[in-house]
Enzyme design. Structure first.
Site, PDB file in Angstrom:
ATOM      1  N   GLU A  37     -57.529  11.774 -41.033  1.00 32.76           N
ATOM      2  CA  GLU A  37     -58.837  11.884 -40.401  1.00 32.76           C
ATOM      3  C   GLU A  37     -58.723  11.709 -38.887  1.00 32.76           C
ATOM      4  O   GLU A  37     -58.338  10.637 -38.411  1.00 32.76           O
ATOM      5  CB  GLU A  37     -59.794  10.825 -40.946  1.00 32.76           C
ATOM      6  CG  GLU A  37     -59.969  10.858 -42.463  1.00 32.76           C
ATOM      7  CD  GLU A  37     -60.829   9.715 -42.967  1.00 32.76           C
ATOM      8  OE1 GLU A  37     -61.343   8.935 -42.135  1.00 32.76           O
ATOM      9  OE2 GLU A  37     -60.969   9.578 -44.193  1.00 32.76           O
ATOM     10  N   TYR A  48     -70.865   5.618 -32.460  1.00 31.65           N
ATOM     11  CA  TYR A  48     -70.582   5.858 -33.871  1.00 31.65           C
ATOM     12  C   TYR A  48     -70.905   4.595 -34.651  1.00 31.65           C
ATOM     13  O   TYR A  48     -70.630   3.475 -34.199  1.00 31.65           O
ATOM     14  CB  TYR A  48     -69.114   6.242 -34.035  1.00 31.65           C
ATOM     15  CG  TYR A  48     -68.685   6.474 -35.467  1.00 31.65           C
ATOM     16  CD1 TYR A  48     -69.397   7.335 -36.301  1.00 31.65           C
ATOM     17  CD2 TYR A  48     -67.568   5.821 -35.984  1.00 31.65           C
ATOM     18  CE1 TYR A  48     -69.008   7.535 -37.615  1.00 31.65           C
ATOM     19  CE2 TYR A  48     -67.161   6.032 -37.294  1.00 31.65           C
ATOM     20  CZ  TYR A  48     -67.893   6.886 -38.098  1.00 31.65           C
ATOM     21  OH  TYR A  48     -67.513   7.080 -39.407  1.00 31.65           O
ATOM     22  N   HIS A  58     -73.188   4.328 -50.864  1.00 34.49           N
ATOM     23  CA  HIS A  58     -72.827   5.094 -49.675  1.00 34.49           C
ATOM     24  C   HIS A  58     -72.144   6.373 -50.155  1.00 34.49           C
ATOM     25  O   HIS A  58     -71.020   6.335 -50.652  1.00 34.49           O
ATOM     26  CB  HIS A  58     -71.887   4.266 -48.797  1.00 34.49           C
ATOM     27  CG  HIS A  58     -71.640   4.848 -47.436  1.00 34.49           C
ATOM     28  ND1 HIS A  58     -72.130   4.279 -46.282  1.00 34.49           N
ATOM     29  CD2 HIS A  58     -70.974   5.953 -47.053  1.00 34.49           C
ATOM     30  CE1 HIS A  58     -71.758   4.995 -45.242  1.00 34.49           C
ATOM     31  NE2 HIS A  58     -71.050   6.024 -45.688  1.00 34.49           N
ATOM     32  N   HIS A 113     -58.675   1.767 -42.896  1.00 32.65           N
ATOM     33  CA  HIS A 113     -59.559   1.785 -41.734  1.00 32.65           C
ATOM     34  C   HIS A 113     -60.978   1.455 -42.195  1.00 32.65           C
ATOM     35  O   HIS A 113     -61.262   1.388 -43.385  1.00 32.65           O
ATOM     36  CB  HIS A 113     -59.516   3.132 -41.021  1.00 32.65           C
ATOM     37  CG  HIS A 113     -59.766   4.322 -41.906  1.00 32.65           C
ATOM     38  ND1 HIS A 113     -58.800   4.849 -42.734  1.00 32.65           N
ATOM     39  CD2 HIS A 113     -60.871   5.078 -42.116  1.00 32.65           C
ATOM     40  CE1 HIS A 113     -59.282   5.881 -43.392  1.00 32.65           C
ATOM     41  NE2 HIS A 113     -60.549   6.032 -43.052  1.00 32.65           N
ATOM     42  N   HIS A 119     -61.547   1.779 -46.270  1.00 30.93           N
ATOM     43  CA  HIS A 119     -61.109   2.987 -46.944  1.00 30.93           C
ATOM     44  C   HIS A 119     -59.624   3.220 -46.737  1.00 30.93           C
ATOM     45  O   HIS A 119     -59.086   2.986 -45.659  1.00 30.93           O
ATOM     46  CB  HIS A 119     -61.903   4.167 -46.359  1.00 30.93           C
ATOM     47  CG  HIS A 119     -61.799   5.434 -47.129  1.00 30.93           C
ATOM     48  ND1 HIS A 119     -62.037   6.670 -46.564  1.00 30.93           N
ATOM     49  CD2 HIS A 119     -61.487   5.676 -48.416  1.00 30.93           C
ATOM     50  CE1 HIS A 119     -61.876   7.611 -47.467  1.00 30.93           C
ATOM     51  NE2 HIS A 119     -61.536   7.029 -48.604  1.00 30.93           N
ATOM     52  N   HIS A 162     -56.759   8.244 -38.152  1.00 31.36           N
ATOM     53  CA  HIS A 162     -56.396   7.391 -39.272  1.00 31.36           C
ATOM     54  C   HIS A 162     -55.587   8.246 -40.239  1.00 31.36           C
ATOM     55  O   HIS A 162     -56.121   9.156 -40.869  1.00 31.36           O
ATOM     56  CB  HIS A 162     -57.644   6.810 -39.933  1.00 31.36           C
ATOM     57  CG  HIS A 162     -58.491   6.008 -38.983  1.00 31.36           C
ATOM     58  ND1 HIS A 162     -59.861   6.108 -38.938  1.00 31.36           N
ATOM     59  CD2 HIS A 162     -58.137   5.110 -38.019  1.00 31.36           C
ATOM     60  CE1 HIS A 162     -60.325   5.288 -38.011  1.00 31.36           C
ATOM     61  NE2 HIS A 162     -59.307   4.682 -37.434  1.00 31.36           N
TER      62      HIS A 162
END
Length: 453
Positions: free
Chosen positions: A343, A352, A294, A373, A337, A367
């Site tokens: 963010e 989303y 990713h 998160h 993460h 976040h």
């Protein structure tokens, strides 16, 4: 009215509404054509390096100094000027908690224009020292009438979520619709009309420097946002006398106004590289993985504001548009993460890919730095067993992120439990991760997912 644009990011443009209104060879000649006044608008210090220097020359019917003294405005909206501890706005709240808001409500009663509909959500720093950013929400139901606004504190990046914005600026007109953004640099006067009625959107404000295209690095010469797709207004003047115009400015987070007896949009010609512009997010060329893993979300950066530290941004504007995903042996949603950036996420349309429910168009999430998160339980479990066939990810959706290297504090409005009857701030956001199960089994090296496919 016709909307005409000049294309190219940050070009040194020249445009005139009357022939030969632009002087030749001199920016400020002794006598300007048509009896106009020459006025320079500087977006950087005079001595900034040539590659960074931003300024435009305006040739207008009257200079912008022709107005009454400034007076404070008692604002119905909540605009915060400083976010530092011990500052005049120290009532701001700092929290590492993950936060999410349902769609911010559009006022249904009274006349609320773009300026009255501005509310500060979060920020860092102080515009008086040219440090930091702010995040705002706008929600309006009325056009601005005989009035204009300009921001003394920084640049606005406006993300439209519902309803088009017909923006009249000193340099000309911009028509901005959902799936488009516009940037209005510090000091440029503008007025917002609502051709579709009630409107809502998001604003990223930067107190220092200006937005620019990110470096492409190993991507090469092409990809992400192309300079040619950024559109700047063509000169279009308004010659109106005898009408009282109200000009409002945001100065250190406070609103002040002046009045004048003529239109502020009387620029007949202009040239330079300091001007508002818009960009259609549907023209963004998405970069993605085609093998495995990713790739970091930095590949989705549309615009950035750099700091003096290489690779570290004061602010990034990042989008997650509809796109094909063709990766092998890969967990496709965003991974869990913890980050040295803050963010703020918003949603223009659709859904989303990291959240199964609760994150809706017109809402948002924050976040904070180093707060963990990631996907909720439903999303995680589905993505862990999905067949790895090519898929079109969120063909109906457009999400975005305001990312910053600063730690953000929350404005009181953002945490108001009475906002829309307590329906906006989601107190139960944290529960979307509470159901994540323990799947560890030391007797099964292949993991439990092999049994669940």
């Amino acid at each position: 009215m016709p909307y005409k644009y000049l294309s190219g990011f940050g070009n040194d443009f020249a445009t005139e509404a009357l022939p030969n209104a632009l002087p030749e060879g001199q920016n400020s000649p002794q006598k300007v054509a048509y009896g106009l006044y020459a006025e320079q608008l500087s977006g950087t210090a005079f001595t900034a390096p040539r590659a960074d220097n931003q300024r435009s020359w305006l040739y207008r019917i009257r200079p912008s100094v022709c107005h009454t003294p400034y007076s404070p405005v008692t604002a119905a909206s909540d605009i915060v000027g400083s976010f530092g501890v011990g500052s005049k706005d120290s009532h701001c709240v700092s929290t590492p908690n993950q936060l999410r808001w349902s769609p911010f409500e559009i006022p249904e009663t009274g006349k609320v224009d773009f300026v009255a509909g501005l509310h500060t959500l979060a920020g860092s720093g102080d515009p008086s020292t040219r440090t930091g950013i702010a995040i705002h929400i706008y929600a309006a139901n009325a056009s601005m009438e005989n009035s204009a606004f300009y921001n003394s504190d920084g640049d606005f990046l406006i993300v439209t979520q519902q309803g088009r914005l017909d923006i009249q600026t000193e340099m000309g007109h911009l028509l901005v619709e959902p799936n488009e953004i516009c940037v209005i640099p510090r000091g440029i006067r503008f007025s917002v009309k609502l051709p579709d009625g009630p409107t809502r959107g998001y604003i990223l404000e930067v107190f220092d420097r200006h937005f620019e295209l990110p470096d492409l690095g190993p991507i090469g010469a092409n990809g992400l946002a192309a300079p040619r797709d950024f559109l700047y207004p063509v000169a279009a003047y308004e010659d109106v006398d005898g009408t009282s115009y109200k000009i409002t400015t945001k100065y250190q987070g406070r609103l002040f106004s002046v009045s004048q007896g003529h239109s502020p949009f009387d620029v007949v010609a202009w040239h330079g590289n300091y001007a508002p512009y818009k960009y259609d997010l549907r023209k963004f060329c998405t970069i993605n993985t085609v093998s495995f893993d990713h790739i970091d979300p930095s590949i989705f950066t549309v615009l950035t504001v750099k700091t003096s530290v290489p690779g570290v941004a004061l602010a990034d504007f990042v989008i997650f548009p509809p796109r094909w995903m063709v990766a092998e042996n890969t967990f496709r949603p965003p991974y869990y993460h913890r980050n040295c950036m803050s963010e703020f996420m918003g949603l223009v349309s659709g859904a989303y890919d990291a959240k199964a429910k609760g994150f809706l168009p017109g809402g948002g999430s924050l976040h904070s730095m180093m707060s963990p998160h990631g996907p909720d339980r439903t999303t995680f479990e589905k993505a862990s067993v999905d067949a790895l066939a090519p898929i079109k990810l969120r063909p109906d959706g457009l999400a975005f992120m305001f990312e910053t290297s600063h730690m953000l504090s929350l404005a009181p409005w953002a945490l108001d439990k009475n906002l829309a009857g307590g329906r906006v701030l989601q107190d139960d956001y944290y529960t979307c991760w509470q159901g994540l199960e323990k799947h560890f089994d030391p007797t099964k090296p292949e993991g439990v997912w092999a049994d669940k496919k």
